[in-house]
Design an enzyme around this catalytic site. Structure first.
Site: not given
Ligand code: NAD
Length: 434
Positions: A150, A209, A250, A254, A261
């Protein structure tokens, strides 16, 4: 504890670093060898407040390391986290191919009992799919835990270190106990670790979300109505925010929500209901958001006329929100594209997102090194992201540098009477425009 984190993006890098900070031995894995090389050289591929220092300290203390070698990481770890991206597929659903492929890769190399924890945001039922993939690939024992994340970008370290709650979905009590132990240092102030079934855990993330995105669209709709009927949404926001059932968070109007996300998770939630269950409200949330992203340029055209050719606009803020370098689905993209389409030039500044912006706009816009540089020769200033450094600028200098003193504020960061007194024509969201 020895931990492996597969996927070293926003979630994986923050989670891995924070787990290392609490004393665990963490190895972060990624398929992107450039990202791993960057991290190994002591640099960060993303901007996130406080993260750089934590990464440095924990790599120096040898509790945190980076690799592309999934097998080596899995073999030395008792808990393996999946934090892979789950992008939107063509049909709106979340694409979980890489999550399942990673589960298979883990299963192929594991040599004894492993706890596999999924942190990626995934459709309900994915933990069961992960379990099936692993079970069909290995004969070693394992547990699967759904542990949605989260954290919010811009405050990711703080959120991870002090989560409002930790959600653990799973049926294996020993694995749940291990995860509780792992998270215990982060919930010392008494915030709860909630244990539930995997489906409810997965649903919780999408529900959170959906509700947050709905709040944004709702206040944006109220803002637009306020503007139409002559009310001031800033006053309205304060009045409703004091109602404890609503709360002050929230509900800032804007230019619409963006980021990696909300847009994709909302579409994935809508897709989960299809075809039997139409998610009418969430579809409206999306529609309102799309319309809101066009609002600032609508105001620009109302002021300058529909043809913007020959004009130049200065833009402050490109990232989808302050304190991040993330440009994924940022409202700035829609705004800048429509200004360019109307024939105008754009010169922009963002404290952290310039490199990411270059990947999107290439040389179609001008990138300025200082915020005041975007104003030189510009017909107006557009504020798209509310970075703190834009809040109390030198208005005299802004007036001197702009061709005309016109500001379109997509984040309501200034006070309209004050701006008028300073001699600006000031447009904002849901308040009385000039
Ligand atoms: P991101 O794109 O920043 O990172 C994902 C990483 O995974 C990348 O570095 C990519 O190269 C790597 N990757 C992809 N395929 C791979 C594989 N087969 N083996 C190893 N590495 C691999 O994504 P993120 O923002 O960190 O989000 C990751 C997940 O978490 C998503 O499902 C997202 O919805 C969720 N999430 C994101 C956030 C946020 O704020 N960014 C918050 C909560 C949940």
């Amino acid at each position: 504890m020895n931990l492996a984190i597969i996927g070293t993006g926003y979630v994986g890098l923050v989670a891995g670093t924070c787990f290392a900070e609490s004393g665990n031995d963490v190895i972060c894995v990624d398929i992107d060898d450039q990202k791993i090389a960057t991290l190994r050289s002591g640099r960060l591929p993303i901007y996130e407040p406080g993260l750089e220092e934590l990464v440095r300290r924990n790599t120096e203390e040898q509790r945190l390391s980076f690799t592309t070698d999934l097998k080596a990481a899995v073999l030395r770890s008792s808990v393996v986290f999946i934090a892979i991206g789950t992008p939107q597929a063509a049909d709106g659903k979340a694409n979980i191919d890489q999550v399942l492929a990673t589960a298979r890769s883990i299963a192929e190399v594991m040599n004894d009992y492993k706890i596999i924890v999924n942190k990626s945001t995934v459709p309900v039922g994915t933990a069961e799919q992960i379990r099936a993939v692993v079970a069909s690939t290995t004969r070693h024992p394992f547990a699967v835990i759904a542990n949605p994340e989260f954290l919010k970008e811009g405050a990711a370290v703080e959120d991870f270190m002090k989560p409002d709650r930790v959600v653990l979905g799973g049926e294996e009590p020993e694995a749940i106990e291990v995860l509780k132990e792992l998270y215990e240092p982060f919930v010392r102030t008494g915030n709860p670790i909630l244990v539930m079934d995997t489906r409810s855990a997965e649903m919780s993330k999408y529900a959170a979300n959906a509700l947050l995105a709905a709040k944004v669209s709702l206040i944006n709709e109220i803002a637009n109505l306020s503007e139409k009927v002559g009310a001031d949404v800033s006053e309205v926001r304060r009045a409703i925010g004091l109602d404890r059932r609503i709360g002050p968070h929230f509900i800032f109007p804007g230019v619409g929500y963006g980021g990696s996300c909300f847009p994709k998770d909302l579409r994935a939630t809508i897709a989960m209901g299809e075809p039997e269950l139409e998610m009418t409200l969430l579809q409206a949330v999306e529609q309102v958001n799309e319309r809101q992203k066009g609002l600032l340029v609508k105001k620009v055209k109302r002021h300058f006329g529909p043809d913007l050719s020959g004009r130049t606009f200065g833009v402050w803020g490109l990232a989808f929100k302050p304190r991040t370098s993330d440009m994924r689905d940022a409202p700035s993209i829609t705004i800048i594209e429509s200004i360019l389409n109307a024939g105008a030039r754009v010169q922009a500044y963002d404290p952290e997102a310039m490199e990411e912006a270059r990947k999107i706009f290439g040389d179609r816009i001008r990138y300025c090194r200082r915020n005041y540089d975007v104003l030189k020769g510009a017909d107006a200033l557009l504020i798209v992201t509310e970075w703190n450094e834009f809040r109390r600028p030198n208005f005299q200098l802004i007036k001197e540098l702009l061709k005309d003193p016109v500001i379109f504020d997509g984040r309501n960061i200034y006070d309209p009477p004050e701006l008028r007194k300073l001699g600006f024509i000031y447009y904002s969201i849901g308040r009385k425009d000039d």
